[in-house]
Scaffold this active site. Structure first.
Site, PDB file in Angstrom:
ATOM      1  N   SER A 348       0.886  -1.147   0.000  1.00 11.26           N
ATOM      2  CA  SER A 348       0.000   0.000   0.000  1.00 11.26           C
ATOM      3  C   SER A 348       0.925   1.199   0.000  1.00 11.26           C
ATOM      4  O   SER A 348       1.664   1.414   0.950  1.00 11.26           O
ATOM      5  CB  SER A 348      -0.854  -0.025   1.255  1.00 11.26           C
ATOM      6  OG  SER A 348      -1.493   1.206   1.391  1.00 11.26           O
ATOM      7  N   ARG A 349       0.936   1.950  -1.103  1.00 13.82           N
ATOM      8  CA  ARG A 349       1.974   2.972  -1.247  1.00 13.82           C
ATOM      9  C   ARG A 349       1.691   4.238  -0.458  1.00 13.82           C
ATOM     10  O   ARG A 349       2.593   4.993  -0.167  1.00 13.82           O
ATOM     11  CB  ARG A 349       2.171   3.317  -2.717  1.00 13.82           C
ATOM     12  CG  ARG A 349       2.804   2.171  -3.454  1.00 13.82           C
ATOM     13  CD  ARG A 349       3.185   2.498  -4.865  1.00 13.82           C
ATOM     14  NE  ARG A 349       3.276   1.239  -5.581  1.00 13.82           N
ATOM     15  CZ  ARG A 349       2.414   0.834  -6.485  1.00 13.82           C
ATOM     16  NH1 ARG A 349       1.411   1.608  -6.828  1.00 13.82           N
ATOM     17  NH2 ARG A 349       2.556  -0.333  -7.056  1.00 13.82           N
ATOM     18  N   VAL A 350       0.418   4.513  -0.138  1.00  7.92           N
ATOM     19  CA  VAL A 350       0.143   5.752   0.584  1.00  7.92           C
ATOM     20  C   VAL A 350      -0.478   5.528   1.961  1.00  7.92           C
ATOM     21  O   VAL A 350      -0.466   6.407   2.797  1.00  7.92           O
ATOM     22  CB  VAL A 350      -0.770   6.689  -0.232  1.00  7.92           C
ATOM     23  CG1 VAL A 350      -0.083   7.189  -1.464  1.00  7.92           C
ATOM     24  CG2 VAL A 350      -2.074   6.010  -0.582  1.00  7.92           C
TER      25      VAL A 350
END
Ligand code: ATP
Ligand code: MG
Length: 480
Positions: A348-350
């Site tokens: 989950s990049r953010v």
């Protein structure tokens, strides 16, 4: 003014029109017999229209007219609890819905200046996701995996977990069997989720055009709530079938096929849809005359892969558009590790920015432990005699994997997740034999649910770790 035309050719759900010189892309067209269609491509001498109703009654030479309007669907609170088709007509009540407002289905996504960074957590109730792949409100997280690996189950669990959390959920069904849709509706009904959920359905038996516009319809309804300053969540189940319907229409219209026979603009098909989910800022809301909290639209697109191949065209496209993916693995699913989330390939990049501090601190270690376990596990297959330290590490890894297992529709609150994380961090699980781990986990969660601790401890409490450790100790003393 030349705002009418005549049907030249009728294909399967698509017609070619001569005339309509003033037609615009995306405009709604009305035929003599009140059938509706949308302008799909503008050619030199003709216009192509995709049809939203039956096409059996249309014949060559029939007249049609421009409406000067982009296709609109109803939006508003009255849609909550309803099952809609992709035109926004209600399918589950007999009388007609009173519609106060309509909105166009194709819109430009909020720009950079209109957005705010993701910083509020959206809890899914699934241990592995909330701990290791945290989701924030306004994020786009892909759920990807082969057929029958539990994709829809994860999506449903996320909806079920939003109960009493003031989040409006939208489930868009694209190209699924009617029986799958009925299953989903029944599960939502059983868990009393319809009071905050809207279902947009374009099943496999609906036309390709309906399947093509269904996600945009759902997104428009979601944006209505976002622009009122509310939180909204949308699930697109699934975008692979959406791409298929688009490919079908494009091939009928003889657009040049590209890679895997998809037309060249299939990337734009999904990027313009997914870019519309966002967390908007005050500036944007001021433009809309809303003075409440910043609204969010969180998207969970689903993609089905073939033999776990994430490098084929549509999966790579959508992976690159979204802010991360939850990768479901068939081999994990078959070895009864469910939800079959492959932690190594999921990110989950953010969402990290939106995670509670204590959960972030504890789950970082677990991610590393699980990664080491996987590496050791594949390594240990080659050698039979292992030293005791490696054996221990393997056993602990197996136990942690078991602690992360979860039954469908059995959602964990954030405090319950914290208990599991602290059991792992403080090595409470080490003395328990592998075959009793699941039993132990079930019992401690039962114990915690009986004493209702979530009611009087907040996750932001400074001493939370101490309190939870006390509870675990109490339980262990009691059960001995
Ligand atoms: P499809 O490709 O057909 O859409 P899917 O990937 O959406 O399938 P689901 O329909 O969600 O998969 O699940 C497939 C089966 O796996 C269902 O019977 C479901 O009950 C079971 N299942 C899913 N998740 C779990 C879980 N965590 N524990 C046990 N069983 C599960
Ligand atoms: Mg499914």
């Amino acid at each position: 003014m030349n705002n009418y035309g005549f049907i030249n050719k009728v294909y399967d759900g698509v017609v070619e029109i001569i005339g309509l010189k003033n037609a615009k892309y995306g405009e709604m067209i009305i035929f003599e017999n009140y059938e509706k269609g949308i302008v799909f491509s503008l050619n030199k001498n003709s216009v192509n229209i995709v049809l939203l109703n039956n096409f059996e009654n249309l014949k060559q030479g029939q007249k049609c007219f421009c409406t000067n309007k982009v296709f609109e669907v109803p939006v508003g609170e009255e849609l909550i609890g309803k099952i809609l088709n992709s035109k926004g007509e209600c399918l589950n009540i007999k009388q007609k819905l009173k519609i106060k407002k309509k909105d166009i289905i194709e819109k430009i996504a909020p720009g950079v200046m209109d957005r705010e960074s993701v910083n509020e957590p959206l809890l899914t109730g699934i241990k592995a996701i909330d701990a290791m792949i945290p989701i924030g409100k306004g994020q786009r997280e892909l759920i990807i995996g082969d057929r029958q690996t539990g994709k829809t189950t994860i999506a449903l669990d996320i909806i079920i977990n939003q109960k009493n959390k003031n989040v409006i959920c939208i489930y868009v069904c694209i190209g699924q069997k009617i029986s799958s849709l009925i299953n989903v509706v029944n599960k939502l009904k059983k868990h009393n989720c319809l009071e905050y959920t809207i279902i947009v359905s374009a099943t496999a038996s609906d036309s390709a055009a309906e399947q093509y516009i269904a996600p945009y319809t759902g997104c428009t309804i979601g944006e209505y709530f976002r622009d009122l300053g509310k939180d909204c969540l949308i699930i697109y189940d699934d975008l692979t079938k959406h791409a298929w319907s688009y490919r079908q229409i494009s091939l009928l219209l003889k657009r040049p096929p590209g890679r895997e026979a998809y037309p060249g603009d299939v990337f734009y098909l999904h990027s313009r849809l997914l870019e519309r989910s966002s967390k908007v800022n005050n500036l944007f809301l001021k433009k809309k005359n809303v003075f409440k909290k910043n609204g969010t639209l969180t998207a969970f697109p689903i993609i089905e892969t073939l033999e776990g191949d994430v490098t084929s065209f549509i999966p790579t496209n959508v992976i690159s558009i979204t802010d991360g993916q939850i990768f479901l693995d068939t081999s994990l699913f078959n070895s009864n590790i469910r939800p079959a989330i492959n932690v190594g390939l999921s990110v989950s990049r953010v969402g990290g920015a939106a995670q509670y501090k204590i959960i972030k601190k504890l789950s970082g270690d677990i991610r590393i432990m699980l990664a080491q376990y996987r590496e050791l596990e594949s390594f240990s297959k080659f050698s039979s005699d292992l030293d005791s330290e490696t054996k221990n590490q393997l056993q602990n890894g197996e136990k942690i994997t078991l602690l992360m297992k979860q039954k469908p529709h059995n959602n964990y609150s954030i405090i319950e997740l914290l208990i599991i994380l602290l059991i792992i961090k403080n090595d409470f699980f080490i003395k328990i034999p592998v075959n009793q781990i699941e039993y132990f986990e079930e019992k401690i969660i039962q114990y915690v649910r009986n004493i209702n601790i979530s009611d009087y401890i907040s996750i932001n409490n400074n001493n939370i770790e101490y309190y939870i450790n006390e509870i675990i100790n109490n339980f262990i003393i009691k059960s001995i």
